[in-house]
Design an enzyme around this catalytic site. Structure first.
Site, PDB file in Angstrom:
ATOM      1  N   SER A  87      37.958  28.846  23.722  1.00  0.00           N
ATOM      2  CA  SER A  87      39.361  28.478  23.816  1.00  0.00           C
ATOM      3  C   SER A  87      39.592  27.189  23.020  1.00  0.00           C
ATOM      4  O   SER A  87      38.875  26.209  23.178  1.00  0.00           O
ATOM      5  CB  SER A  87      39.722  28.261  25.287  1.00  0.00           C
ATOM      6  OG  SER A  87      41.045  27.838  25.378  1.00  0.00           O
ATOM      7  N   GLY A  88      40.577  27.225  22.167  1.00  0.00           N
ATOM      8  CA  GLY A  88      40.914  26.040  21.376  1.00  0.00           C
ATOM      9  C   GLY A  88      40.133  25.935  20.082  1.00  0.00           C
ATOM     10  O   GLY A  88      40.264  24.956  19.346  1.00  0.00           O
TER      11      GLY A  88
ATOM     12  N   ASN B  18      43.274  23.436  25.254  1.00  0.00           N
ATOM     13  CA  ASN B  18      44.092  23.794  24.095  1.00  0.00           C
ATOM     14  C   ASN B  18      45.554  23.682  24.476  1.00  0.00           C
ATOM     15  O   ASN B  18      45.985  24.217  25.488  1.00  0.00           O
ATOM     16  CB  ASN B  18      43.745  25.245  23.684  1.00  0.00           C
ATOM     17  CG  ASN B  18      44.505  25.703  22.465  1.00  0.00           C
ATOM     18  OD1 ASN B  18      45.285  24.947  21.895  1.00  0.00           O
ATOM     19  ND2 ASN B  18      44.264  26.945  22.078  1.00  0.00           N
TER      20      ASN B  18
ATOM     21  N   SER C 212      47.144  27.374  24.310  1.00  0.00           N
ATOM     22  CA  SER C 212      46.098  28.336  24.663  1.00  0.00           C
ATOM     23  C   SER C 212      46.703  29.709  24.940  1.00  0.00           C
ATOM     24  O   SER C 212      47.681  29.839  25.691  1.00  0.00           O
ATOM     25  CB  SER C 212      45.353  27.830  25.891  1.00  0.00           C
ATOM     26  OG  SER C 212      44.302  28.713  26.193  1.00  0.00           O
ATOM     27  N   SER C 213      46.112  30.721  24.299  1.00  0.00           N
ATOM     28  CA  SER C 213      46.601  32.081  24.526  1.00  0.00           C
ATOM     29  C   SER C 213      46.149  32.500  25.924  1.00  0.00           C
ATOM     30  O   SER C 213      44.963  32.502  26.217  1.00  0.00           O
ATOM     31  CB  SER C 213      46.001  33.035  23.486  1.00  0.00           C
ATOM     32  OG  SER C 213      46.159  32.509  22.201  1.00  0.00           O
TER      33      SER C 213
ATOM     34  N   GLY D 190      39.965  32.933  24.526  1.00  0.00           N
ATOM     35  CA  GLY D 190      38.571  32.560  24.269  1.00  0.00           C
ATOM     36  C   GLY D 190      37.775  32.407  25.536  1.00  0.00           C
ATOM     37  O   GLY D 190      38.318  32.276  26.650  1.00  0.00           O
TER      38      GLY D 190
ATOM     39  N   GLU E 259      35.929  30.925  28.484  1.00  0.00           N
ATOM     40  CA  GLU E 259      36.246  29.637  29.114  1.00  0.00           C
ATOM     41  C   GLU E 259      35.475  29.407  30.397  1.00  0.00           C
ATOM     42  O   GLU E 259      35.143  30.344  31.127  1.00  0.00           O
ATOM     43  CB  GLU E 259      37.755  29.473  29.323  1.00  0.00           C
ATOM     44  CG  GLU E 259      38.418  30.511  30.166  1.00  0.00           C
ATOM     45  CD  GLU E 259      39.938  30.386  30.136  1.00  0.00           C
ATOM     46  OE1 GLU E 259      40.493  29.774  29.212  1.00  0.00           O
ATOM     47  OE2 GLU E 259      40.572  30.915  31.055  1.00  0.00           O
TER      48      GLU E 259
HETATM   49  N1  ATP Z   1      42.053  25.592  10.823  1.00  0.00           N
HETATM   50  C1  ATP Z   1      42.550  24.634  11.605  1.00  0.00           C
HETATM   51  N2  ATP Z   1      42.833  23.455  11.083  1.00  0.00           N
HETATM   52  C2  ATP Z   1      43.322  22.466  11.846  1.00  0.00           C
HETATM   53  N3  ATP Z   1      43.597  22.583  13.135  1.00  0.00           N
HETATM   54  C3  ATP Z   1      43.352  23.749  13.711  1.00  0.00           C
HETATM   55  C4  ATP Z   1      42.807  24.836  12.983  1.00  0.00           C
HETATM   56  N4  ATP Z   1      42.661  25.864  13.810  1.00  0.00           N
HETATM   57  C5  ATP Z   1      43.096  25.455  15.019  1.00  0.00           C
HETATM   58  N5  ATP Z   1      43.510  24.179  14.961  1.00  0.00           N
HETATM   59  C6  ATP Z   1      44.030  23.364  16.101  1.00  0.00           C
HETATM   60  O1  ATP Z   1      43.457  23.836  17.258  1.00  0.00           O
HETATM   61  C7  ATP Z   1      44.444  24.210  18.187  1.00  0.00           C
HETATM   62  C8  ATP Z   1      43.966  25.400  18.944  1.00  0.00           C
HETATM   63  O2  ATP Z   1      43.912  26.471  18.116  1.00  0.00           O
HETATM   64  P1  ATP Z   1      44.203  27.940  18.621  1.00  0.00           P
HETATM   65  O3  ATP Z   1      45.375  27.961  19.507  1.00  0.00           O
HETATM   66  O4  ATP Z   1      44.220  28.793  17.481  1.00  0.00           O
HETATM   67  O5  ATP Z   1      42.908  28.185  19.474  1.00  0.00           O
HETATM   68  P2  ATP Z   1      42.452  29.530  20.153  1.00  0.00           P
HETATM   69  O6  ATP Z   1      41.109  29.794  19.679  1.00  0.00           O
HETATM   70  O7  ATP Z   1      43.468  30.538  19.933  1.00  0.00           O
HETATM   71  O8  ATP Z   1      42.362  29.114  21.642  1.00  0.00           O
HETATM   72  P3  ATP Z   1      42.675  29.984  22.926  1.00  0.00           P
HETATM   73  O9  ATP Z   1      41.522  30.815  23.178  1.00  0.00           O
HETATM   74  O10 ATP Z   1      42.849  28.965  23.960  1.00  0.00           O
HETATM   75  O11 ATP Z   1      43.898  30.705  22.639  1.00  0.00           O
HETATM   76  C9  ATP Z   1      45.671  24.499  17.370  1.00  0.00           C
HETATM   77  O12 ATP Z   1      46.827  24.262  18.116  1.00  0.00           O
HETATM   78  C10 ATP Z   1      45.518  23.522  16.232  1.00  0.00           C
HETATM   79  O13 ATP Z   1      46.068  22.277  16.633  1.00  0.00           O
HETATM   80 MG    MG Z   2      44.761  31.507  21.050  1.00  0.00          MG
END
Ligand code: ATP
Ligand code: MG
Length: 1274
Positions: free
Chosen positions: A122-123, A174, A177-178, A404, A406
């Protein structure tokens, strides 16, 4: 958040460039030119972007490499989307765009469904990566101006903000977070354009609606609505700030850094509009959100009997109002529970049980969760409806963005489900990249050393297996046995977990249990798990919703109706997640997968911190090390022999030919042919039992590149052919236009000629030179209409009436009476206008030349024209009732004169062709003019005392040659050489020339000339034994290195093969042939006696063409008249003139005082000047005037004259253009002569026509056997 992108076959961070270090690529260039993959942009990099290039493959080495690249911003380098377009994975630095491009390319090229599996904690950046992929695909997938495709693209992109608002929340890990899983499949048509999409939703974390741990938030949309709802919503749904609602405020986090809820609300509304959610649908959505928010504010108190009672009935009433249900029913459903006794499986009595505060609160939360979950699912369904395929969908690219892995302090049923899904995804990854891959090598009998890896199937089985029962099965059993009491069910579950303790990845710890997941150990709390698993909504609540008068609630959100008799156990949450997860796995396994493994650098949502320990842990559990090992030892590409041959057959001549698949052998040997022909090294590929395996991606990219180049070359070839075709078409069109324009210009003149011959009707003998070509009847030969010089003089002399236009002008003569003696011919200028014939006389008074309009014959008074049947030039114009009698004229273009007169009189003119002509003299006396054949007359005819002596002409029905072709312009002599060497041509030159009529007869069906009384040409001189060609001696040296010319020294003897009138002769010397300037030579007579000298150059003289009008102006007309041979010198003054008429014939010859033509005088002067300037060295001179009467006349022999340009090739009879006009009447029935269309008055000046006529005749002369006759005969 660091990210490691993985290639379609798990190739992590592929780098452009070579495969293994130091490996030399030996794929050699063949046809077509091989692509060089080294040509990519090579930025200096820190670490390696392709981790198969690591010298040591350990978790630590991978970690170190990631850290180096993270610190040097190699991973997060901002990439421009366009730079990845059309590039392969090796060409560009690793990036999500590269994976997206690869998937899109793979789908388009190999016609295979694709999926991109994004996994990570996650995140770690899964959602961000998924959005980038969609953005990339939308940008590159075409569609152009197609509004439907553009709409789909916009909708697909709009689903992100919409579903993030409803499905994402701020968590400790996050901020976005999805809280659900999402698999988005974009559907493409055969052209690779998106035509639709389908979203599959996985397990929304609905518990978050009713409570969050401290510092986390509810779903974003609640904060957006409470902060930014428009007044109408605030009023209608009683909305206030998030602090006013317990569900949004209890966790103590209302705002999130970096998230502006007010702006986001606008984005959500915009996204709703884009995906097509109507206003009334949006209203319903926000109303349901208000229901959830207000439900959170519905509190219970204990009444006197210890049961739950609603503390604030107004809140309950407002919720009932929003839900459009009865107040009472709502209160009852929340505080009471309807129970039914069951005896022996039979339904018993029904009774109501009041709930305590805890139970009532639980029911309230259950209602809130159900409303939100169903609302979310409806939104997804509604979006899918909008995204429904527009038709023609053939392939899909799926993007999986799931919650993700967790680990919380307190992990419950939700974490179990989330981690289970992640476990399954890891299983797919292992299955495809490690297990299946290695199994395939074994199956295909590829040499392979197995690589050990951790297979997490054991953990998946632990959770999902039915027999022996896994965790989900144990949960279901516990729910089934103790469904009434959640506590009892939880206890039952704990007992059942005891059976799992034999699994090494499981540990039971009292009211908790531990699972050793691939990504770490997670301790789960059993409390409430069975209840969450049961996931059944109370009947009371379902009945309440069904009673709503709002169809959105009763039909859309809660459509199911309870069947009291159904004994079927409704599926539990565990069942649902298992089912949908396995469906997802099946779907993913059917696609060609690409992987993106996101790695989280720290737990503090920091963009600068790299927590080595944390990253190392992820590197370990993701199995990157094993994956890289398999990648390094394995094969990047494999496909069946058939597919391989089908794709690359063009790269080998024996399998492909001209774009057509002609390989008829078996696919295995076809694939081998291709590999060998392209010099792919043996260690770069292996042949399995059904597939060909290519070791490095570079090789397959190189093959792909070759294939692209092949198509590119073919496309270029087609384009080139098309362009040539278009060019040729235009050329042809231009040719046709040019021809038509010429024809348009000529046709009038040629029609006039035809008309003239029709008038004479083949009754009059013809002059030989009239047969040379179909001369155009251009009319105004003296250029009276617009010429200068003499033409001006004629114009001034003419007394023209208004509207009178000159149609014909020519030199001629007329019979003038003499006192007491017979009439004699006297030169005159004849000008025919559209109204009459003017006969002008030129007189000389001292040095003054005078011209007067002697006689004007109106066309109205000319009743007929008579001419003889012989070849003479006399015509008699019969004038009715004129005291002056008829007019007798002599004109070489008599047929044309008659033609124009007939034209101008509209065909009224009577044309007589008789052996003798009766005419009236002045005073009305009738006289007969006789015509006698006399071969002794040297040329033309001789008039004396009413008798015309004339030699025989050509038969009256002789037809002219077709029009002469235009003289082609050739600059190089080389093309002339063959013609010059042609034995036939030279034979024709040296052989005695036949009579022209005979040559004409050879090509055309004309009767041979009979009874020709004319003197036969003199017999040819006997051919010299040797040399066969005339010899000339050089009187000057001639230096030349030009091709086509030959140099010679003074006194050299040259043989002349051909003489051109412009001064260049084709000579032979020492076996070489080339052009030489004629004025460097003099005739050489060999010492030994020769039977006859070669013909003198003068014999080849061209007929004198009419000079340009300007020549007339420079000529002094009175200086030295050159009488035409057929016109007797004037001896009698014209009537009314005191001076004698003089013959001035512009266009025939331009006399000068000393008898030397002006062109000759000019040439002599130029040569003398050149000799004076250049000493003995010859200087280039302008091309000699080709209208000169003979070969160039060498200037004074003191200095060599400058040669003129080389001559153009004369037209050979065989290459002559076909006649534009059909054959003269004779074969076809002759229609009655009609006046043909008149040539337009805007025609080019006749001097040009005359010049072209002279050219044509001259050209003709080059091909015809020469006669001994004088050139100026006609
Ligand atoms: N390539 C990147 N460059 C810079 N920042 C990023 C990048 N990818 C993600 N982030 C940062 O990380 C945060 C979390 O990313 P994201 O929401 O895509 O995570 P996730 O893997 O989908 O998590 P979750 O499982 O909780 O949904 C984003 O809001 C952004 O601020
Ligand atoms: Mg996500």
């Amino acid at each position: 958040m660091a990210k490691a992108s993985v290639s379609p076959h798990g190739n992590k961070d592929l780098k452009k460039g070579f495969g293994k270090k130091g490996e030399k690529k030996v794929i050699k260039a063949s046809r077509p030119v091989r692509a060089d993959w080294k040509e990519g942009v090579k930025k200096k990099q820190v670490g390696v972007s392709d981790m198969t290039l690591l010298t040591k493959i350990t978790n630590e080495a991978i970690n170190e490499n990631l850290m180096k690249r993270w610190q040097n911003a190699e991973i997060y380098a901002n990439a421009t989307l366009g730079s990845y377009r059309g590039k392969n994975l090796l060409e560009m630095p690793p990036h999500v765009f590269a994976i997206a491009e690869s998937a899109y390319h793979h789908m388009s090229s190999y016609k295979e469904n694709q999926c991109v599996i994004i996994s990570g904690e996650s995140g770690a950046g899964k959602t961000e990566a998924a959005k980038r992929i969609m953005q990339y695909i939308a940008a590159v997938s075409g569609g152009g101006q197609n509004s439907s495709i553009q709409e789909i693209k916009e909708m697909v992109l709009a689903t992100n903000p919409l579903l993030e608002s409803f499905g994402c929340a701020k968590t400790l890990r996050n901020n976005n977070s999805s809280r659900h899983g999402k698999y988005l499949e974009i559907q493409f048509n055969a052209q690779g354009e998106p035509v639709g999409a389908v979203i599959t939703n996985y397990l929304l974390e609905k518990n978050r609606v009713v409570g969050q741990i401290e510092n986390e938030r509810n779903f974003h949309v609640f904060y957006q609505l409470t902060k930014a709802a428009p007044p109408e919503y605030q009023e209608a749904y009683g909305l206030q700030g998030p602090e006013s609602f317990l569900y949004t405020s209890r966790s103590g986090c209302l705002d999130v850094e970096g998230i502006n809820d007010v702006t986001e609300y606008g984005e959500t509304i915009k996204a709703m509009d884009i995906v097509g959610l109507q206003k009334h649908e949006q209203d319903e959505i926000f109303k349901m959100l208000a229901v959830v928010l207000w439900l959170g504010n519905l509190l219970f108190v204990e009444d006197d009997s210890g049961n739950a009672a609603i503390s604030d009935p107004d809140v309950a009433n407002f919720i009932a109002y929003l839900l459009e249900v009865d107040n009472e029913s709502l209160s009852k459903a929340l505080t009471n529970r309807v129970m039914e006794t069951q005896r022996g499986g039979r339904r018993g009595s029904v009774y109501e049980v009041p709930l305590n505060v805890t139970q009532a609160t639980s029911v309230r939360d259950a209602l809130a969760k159900a409303v939100y979950e169903r609302l979310f699912e409806w939104i997804v369904t509604r979006v899918n409806l909008s995204l429904q395929s527009r038709g023609g969908d053939q392939y899909v690219i799926g993007v999986l963005d799931i919650y993700g892995f967790e680990i919380f302090d307190d992990n419950s049923f939700e974490q179990l489900c989330i981690n289970y899904v992640n476990e399954k995804l890891q299983q797919i990854f292992i299955e495809l990249t490690l297990k299946a891959e290695q199994e395939e090598y074994v199956r295909e009998q590829i040499q392979w050393t197995p690589i050990q890896f951790f297979n997490n199937k054991i953990v998946c089985d632990l959770i999902e297996e039915k027999r022996p029962p896994g965790i989900f099965a144990a949960l279901n059993d516990a729910c089934a046995t103790a469904h009434a009491d959640p506590g009892a069910a939880d206890n039952s579950f704990v007992q059942r977990l005891g059976f799992l303790s034999s699994n090494a990845h499981f540990e039971s710890r009292g009211s908790k249990f531990l699972i050793r997941h691939y990504a770490g150990e997670v301790l789960y709390n059993v409390e409430g798990m069975t209840d969450k698993n049961r996931d059944s909504l109370l009947k009371d609540l379902l009945n309440l919703a069904a009673a709503s008068s709002n169809s959105f609630v009763s039909q859309t959100l809660f459509p199911e109706r309870i069947d009291p008799n159904s004994k079927k156990r409704p599926p539990t949450a565990g069942d649902k997640i298992k089912l949908s997860c396995n469906a997802l796995v099946t779907k993913l396994m059917q696609c060609h997968p690409s992987y993106i493994r996101t790695i989280k650098p720290n737990d503090n949502r920091s963009s600068s911190e790299f927590n080595e320990k944390r990253v190392l842990h992820q590197v370990q559990y993701l199995g990157l090390c094993e994956n890289i090992r398999v990648r390094r030892a394995g094969y990047a590409y494999r496909t069946t022999f058939e597919k391989f041959v089908e794709r690359f057959y063009l790269l080998c001549p024996s399998t492909g030919y001209a774009g057509e698949y002609i390989w008829h052998g078996d696919p295995v040997s076809g694939a081998l042919e291709i590999l060998k022909h392209n010099n792919i090294p043996q260690d770069e590929w292996q042949m399995g039992t059904s597939k060909v395996f290519i070791r490095h991606p570079e090789t397959i990219f190189a093959l792909e590149n070759l294939r692209d180049k092949y198509w590119h070359n073919m496309a270029t070839r087609i384009q080139r052919a098309w362009r040539s075709y278009v060019r040729y078409k235009h050329e042809c069109a231009r040719k046709i236009q040019r021809f038509w324009r010429q024809n348009k210009y000529n046709i009038g003149y040629l029609q006039a000629r035809e008309y003239g011959h029709e008038l004479l009707g083949g009754r009059k003998e013809r002059r030989r030179f009239s047969l040379l070509s179909m001369r155009k009847f251009t009319g105004d030969y003296l250029d009276v209409r617009s010429g200068t010089g003499l033409a001006t003089m004629i114009r001034n002399a003419l007394t023209l009436k208004g509207g009178e236009e000159v149609v014909f002008s020519m030199r001629g003569s007329t019979l003038v009476p003499r006192a007491m003696r017979s009439s004699i011919p006297s030169p005159r200028t004849l000008v025919l206008t559209n109204q009459g014939l003017h006969v002008l006389v030129t007189t000389k008074n001292g040095k003054m030349i005078n011209m007067t309009d002697e006689k004007i014959l109106s066309l109205n008074v000319i009743s007929g024209v008579s001419t003889s049947t012989l070849r003479d030039d006399w015509i008699v114009l019969h004038v009715d009732n004129s005291p002056d009698g008829d007019t007798i004229l002599s004109c070489i273009f008599k047929t044309e004169l008659i033609t124009h007169m007939a034209q101008q009189t509209g065909g009224r003119l009577r044309v007589n062709v008789d052996p003798q002509i009766q005419y009236k003299k002045k005073g009305g006396k009738s006289v007969t003019m006789k015509f006698v054949k006399n071969e002794k007359v040297p040329r033309d005819d001789v008039y004396k005392s009413h008798v015309v002596n004339v030699p025989s002409g050509e038969p009256a029905n002789s037809a002219s040659f077709p029009p002469c072709a235009t003289k082609p312009r050739l600059t190089s002599t080389s093309s002339r050489k063959p013609a010059a060497r042609k034995p036939a041509a030279s034979a024709a030159r040296s052989a005695p020339r036949p009579k022209p009529a005979a040559s004409a007869a050879a090509s055309r069906p004309l009767p041979p000339i009979q009874n020709n009384a004319r003197a036969a040409p003199p017999p040819p001189p006997p051919a010299p034994a040797t040399p066969s060609l005339p010899q000339f001696k050089a009187i000057y040296p001639f230096q030349s290195e030009e091709s086509g010319e030959i140099a010679f020294e003074k006194d050299d003897i040259l043989e002349i093969a051909e003489k051109d009138e412009n001064g260049w002769w084709l000579a032979r010397k020492d076996g070489k042939e080339g052009w030489v300037p004629s004025n460097y030579l003099e005739e050489y007579v060999a010492p030994k006696p020769t039977p006859a000298p070669p013909p003198p150059p003068a014999r080849r003289a061209a007929p004198p063409p009419p000079p340009a009008p300007a020549a007339s102006t420079t000529t002094k007309p009175a200086a030295a008249p050159v009488p035409r041979s057929n016109i007797s010198p004037p001896s009698v003054s014209a009537p009314g003139s005191t001076t004698a008429p003089i013959p001035v014939m512009p266009g025939i010859a331009a006399p000068t005082a000393n008898g030397v033509p002006p062109w000759k005088a000019q040439l002599e002067a130029r040569k003398a000047a050149a000799a004076g300037n250049g000493g003995s060295a010859p200087t280039p001179a302008p091309r000699p005037v080709s209208s000169s009467a003979g070969a160039p006349v060498p200037a004074a022999r003191r200095a060599p004259p400058a040669p003129g340009p080389k001559p153009a090739v004369p037209v050979k009879p065989s290459t002559m253009a076909k006649p534009a006009i059909p054959a003269r009447p004779g074969a076809a029935p002759t229609p009655a002569p009609r006046a043909p269309p008149r040539p337009s008055s805007a025609s080019p000046p006749p001097s040009n026509a005359a010049a072209s006529l002279a050219d044509a005749i001259r050209a003709r002369r080059q091909q015809q056997p020469q006669t001994h006759e004088s050139d100026d005969e006609w």
